[in-house]
Write a protein that holds these residues in place. Structure first.
Motif, PDB file in Angstrom:
ATOM      1  N   PRO A 146       8.281  30.714  -7.117  1.00 24.02           N
ATOM      2  CA  PRO A 146       9.575  30.336  -6.540  1.00 24.02           C
ATOM      3  C   PRO A 146       9.653  30.681  -5.068  1.00 24.02           C
ATOM      4  N   GLY A 147      10.092  29.726  -4.258  1.00 25.59           N
ATOM      5  CA  GLY A 147      10.265  29.981  -2.836  1.00 25.59           C
ATOM      6  C   GLY A 147      11.557  30.741  -2.579  1.00 25.59           C
ATOM      7  N   ILE A 148      11.881  30.932  -1.315  1.00 26.32           N
ATOM      8  CA  ILE A 148      13.122  31.604  -0.934  1.00 26.32           C
ATOM      9  C   ILE A 148      14.082  30.540  -0.409  1.00 26.32           C
ATOM     10  N   PRO A 149      15.247  30.386  -1.027  1.00 25.29           N
ATOM     11  CA  PRO A 149      16.176  29.325  -0.615  1.00 25.29           C
ATOM     12  C   PRO A 149      16.455  29.345   0.883  1.00 25.29           C
ATOM     13  N   GLY A 150      16.354  28.180   1.508  1.00 22.39           N
ATOM     14  CA  GLY A 150      16.660  28.044   2.926  1.00 22.39           C
ATOM     15  C   GLY A 150      15.478  28.237   3.841  1.00 22.39           C
ATOM     16  N   ILE A 151      14.381  28.809   3.338  1.00 23.49           N
ATOM     17  CA  ILE A 151      13.210  29.072   4.171  1.00 23.49           C
ATOM     18  C   ILE A 151      12.130  28.041   3.877  1.00 23.49           C
ATOM     19  N   LYS A 152      11.731  27.294   4.907  1.00 30.12           N
ATOM     20  CA  LYS A 152      10.771  26.209   4.720  1.00 30.12           C
ATOM     21  C   LYS A 152       9.332  26.695   4.671  1.00 30.12           C
ATOM     22  N   ALA A 153       9.026  27.748   5.420  1.00 27.69           N
ATOM     23  CA  ALA A 153       7.662  28.277   5.438  1.00 27.69           C
ATOM     24  C   ALA A 153       7.701  29.767   5.700  1.00 27.69           C
TER      25      ALA A 153
ATOM     26  N   LEU B 140      16.033  28.658   7.689  1.00 30.29           N
ATOM     27  CA  LEU B 140      14.971  28.996   8.627  1.00 30.29           C
ATOM     28  C   LEU B 140      13.808  28.017   8.489  1.00 30.29           C
ATOM     29  N   ASP B 141      13.208  27.669   9.632  1.00 35.87           N
ATOM     30  CA  ASP B 141      11.976  26.878   9.571  1.00 35.87           C
ATOM     31  C   ASP B 141      10.808  27.744   9.132  1.00 35.87           C
ATOM     32  N   VAL B 142      10.845  29.015   9.539  1.00 36.56           N
ATOM     33  CA  VAL B 142       9.722  29.895   9.220  1.00 36.56           C
ATOM     34  C   VAL B 142      10.174  31.352   9.183  1.00 36.56           C
ATOM     35  N   LEU B 143       9.635  32.093   8.219  1.00 36.19           N
ATOM     36  CA  LEU B 143       9.820  33.542   8.140  1.00 36.19           C
ATOM     37  C   LEU B 143       8.469  34.189   8.424  1.00 36.19           C
ATOM     38  N   VAL B 144       8.401  34.972   9.491  1.00 33.65           N
ATOM     39  CA  VAL B 144       7.177  35.691   9.843  1.00 33.65           C
ATOM     40  C   VAL B 144       7.223  37.059   9.173  1.00 33.65           C
ATOM     41  N   VAL B 145       6.186  37.393   8.415  1.00 33.97           N
ATOM     42  CA  VAL B 145       6.137  38.662   7.693  1.00 33.97           C
ATOM     43  C   VAL B 145       5.121  39.583   8.362  1.00 33.97           C
ATOM     44  N   ASP B 146       5.609  40.690   8.887  1.00 37.16           N
ATOM     45  CA  ASP B 146       4.729  41.693   9.498  1.00 37.16           C
ATOM     46  C   ASP B 146       4.212  42.597   8.392  1.00 37.16           C
ATOM     47  N   MET B 147       2.953  42.382   7.972  1.00 38.32           N
ATOM     48  CA  MET B 147       2.379  43.103   6.856  1.00 38.32           C
ATOM     49  C   MET B 147       1.835  44.455   7.287  1.00 38.32           C
ATOM     50  N   PRO B 148       1.761  45.412   6.355  1.00 39.10           N
ATOM     51  CA  PRO B 148       1.103  46.689   6.675  1.00 39.10           C
ATOM     52  C   PRO B 148      -0.408  46.486   6.720  1.00 39.10           C
ATOM     53  N   PRO B 149      -1.152  47.431   7.289  1.00 40.25           N
ATOM     54  CA  PRO B 149      -2.611  47.301   7.314  1.00 40.25           C
ATOM     55  C   PRO B 149      -3.197  47.360   5.903  1.00 40.25           C
TER      56      PRO B 149
END
Length: 396
Positions: A128-135, A242-251
């Motif tokens: 399942p995606g996140i509603p409203g977020i395209k990528a 949102l067109d895109v959600l950028v996820v800052d991942m941990p190392p």
């Protein structure tokens, strides 16, 4: 406001019956990992792995009684699956009814659906995606200290400068950086029920554990708590369109990466590495992990690629040069660009004014915007090839 104590939490939880309505969850020793910060309460309940989904009402009851403590704010509860002797590694159920991520190995989580229960991998289209977020684009690093978060925030601002609506999820629970990088302070406000309103900085919608705890608070959590927190920050935030959600991942390649890969359909992974051989080894491990969980790799960025002396202009390849480009060519994936080691990038990031926003027409801002254009071009190309949009992960 009354202060919430561990003793008060345990007292309330002692009123919650155990899994078989015998005893209570405190006397049975099922409660652990209690964390309290400014009224926010987070803890886990250990339950049999095969009954994780069935015992969701128990989790809800525990959350309810703790939320009724005077002074209690947001309450987060995770069901931690118990490992029996000789049994496979267990998984954690998320804080709310939603597909969970396996804690380790290839064992499917108890709520992952029929395909996972049969041992079959879930395709992107089944997640399942996140509603409203395209990528969703995730920015990650095979190892620490390579500029992952600085890359992530400038990538997000570069995507925004290229005309997209962008959000940022700081998935580094142990070392959140976005509040400082984007010069944001304060606490997220509740919108409705458990849903929080994201913070905003430079036009980006942002959520981070750094908004929920003090900057110097040590997050001493096991994997299930990390997974539950990530699930909530993904799905219980009013991100809007949102067109895109950028996820800052941990190392690394641990629980957070698996949670992201298994919770949502990922658009791809961008890998950021320094030219150094050691960094490339770790970046290669991260790349292979994403391939194993069917996350397309959007490309590699070479960070700290070279150093230009601010006085004489002489170029020095402190960490070597060209290693990430060579690795990209070897693996047949796009090379997204070279980011130099420069005082302005470091200083402006520390000051909460990333170069893309503080010097939008400067040479470094243009480099990040070019990287953002390359990333988005790969996302669009994958869409045309039938891929469903979701997170992209960048490795430093």
């Amino acid at each position: 406001m009354a202060e919430v104590t561990k003793e008060a939490v345990l007292d309330r939880l002692s009123k919650v019956k155990g899994p078989d309505l015998e005893g209570d969850i405190v006397s049975l020793g099922l409660v652990s990992d209690i964390f309290i910060s400014e009224g926010r309460v987070i803890f886990s309940i250990t339950v049999p792995a095969e009954r994780a989904e069935e015992l969701e009402p128990l989790r809800q009851a525990a959350e309810k009684v703790v939320s009724e403590i005077p002074g209690a704010g947001k309450v987060m509860v995770a069901l931690t699956a118990e490992k029996k002797p000789g049994a496979p590694q267990a998984a954690a159920a998320p804080v709310r009814p939603a597909p969970s991520a396996a804690q380790a190995g290839d064992v499917p989580p108890p709520m992952a659906g029929k395909a996972a229960a049969r041992g079959e991998p879930q395709s992107n289209s089944q997640k399942p995606g996140i509603p409203g977020i395209k990528a969703i684009i995730a920015v990650a690093s095979g190892k620490g200290g390579v500029g992952k978060s600085t890359t992530a925030v400038n990538l997000a601002l570069g995507l925004q400068a290229n005309g997209l609506k962008v959000g940022v999820l700081d998935a580094d629970i142990y070392g959140p950086s976005m509040p400082r990088l984007l010069h944001i302070s304060g606490r997220p406000e509740p919108v409705e029920g458990r849903v929080l309103k994201p913070m905003e900085g430079y036009g980006l919608k942002v959520m981070s554990m750094g908004f929920l705890v003090e900057e110097d608070t040590a997050m001493i959590w096991r994997g299930p708590m990390v997974m539950s927190a990530l699930t909530q920050m993904l799905r219980e935030v009013a991100w809007g369109e949102l067109d895109v959600l950028v996820v800052d991942m941990p190392p690394g390649t641990g629980d957070a990466q698996l949670t992201m890969a298994q919770q949502v359909p990922l658009a791809g992974a961008v890998i950021v590495s320094t030219p150094q051989d050691l960094a490339l080894i770790d970046a290669r491990k991260g790349l292979n992990m994403f391939r194993r969980v069917d996350v397309p790799v959007l490309g590699i960025v070479e960070n700290m690629s070279y150093f230009l002396c601010p006085h004489c202009g002489e170029r020095s390849d402190i960490f070597g040069h060209g290693g990430a480009r060579a690795e990209a060519e070897k693996l047949g994936i796009p090379f997204l660009g070279e980011i130099p080691l420069h005082m302005d990038i470091r200083a402006k990031s520390d000051a909460g004014t990333p170069v893309v926003i503080s010097d939008p027409d400067g040479v470094h801002a243009r480099l990040y915007k070019d990287v953002a254009s390359g990333v988005w071009a790969e996302v669009e190309r994958n869409r045309e090839g039938g891929e469903r949009a979701a997170p992209a992960i960048v490795f430093d």
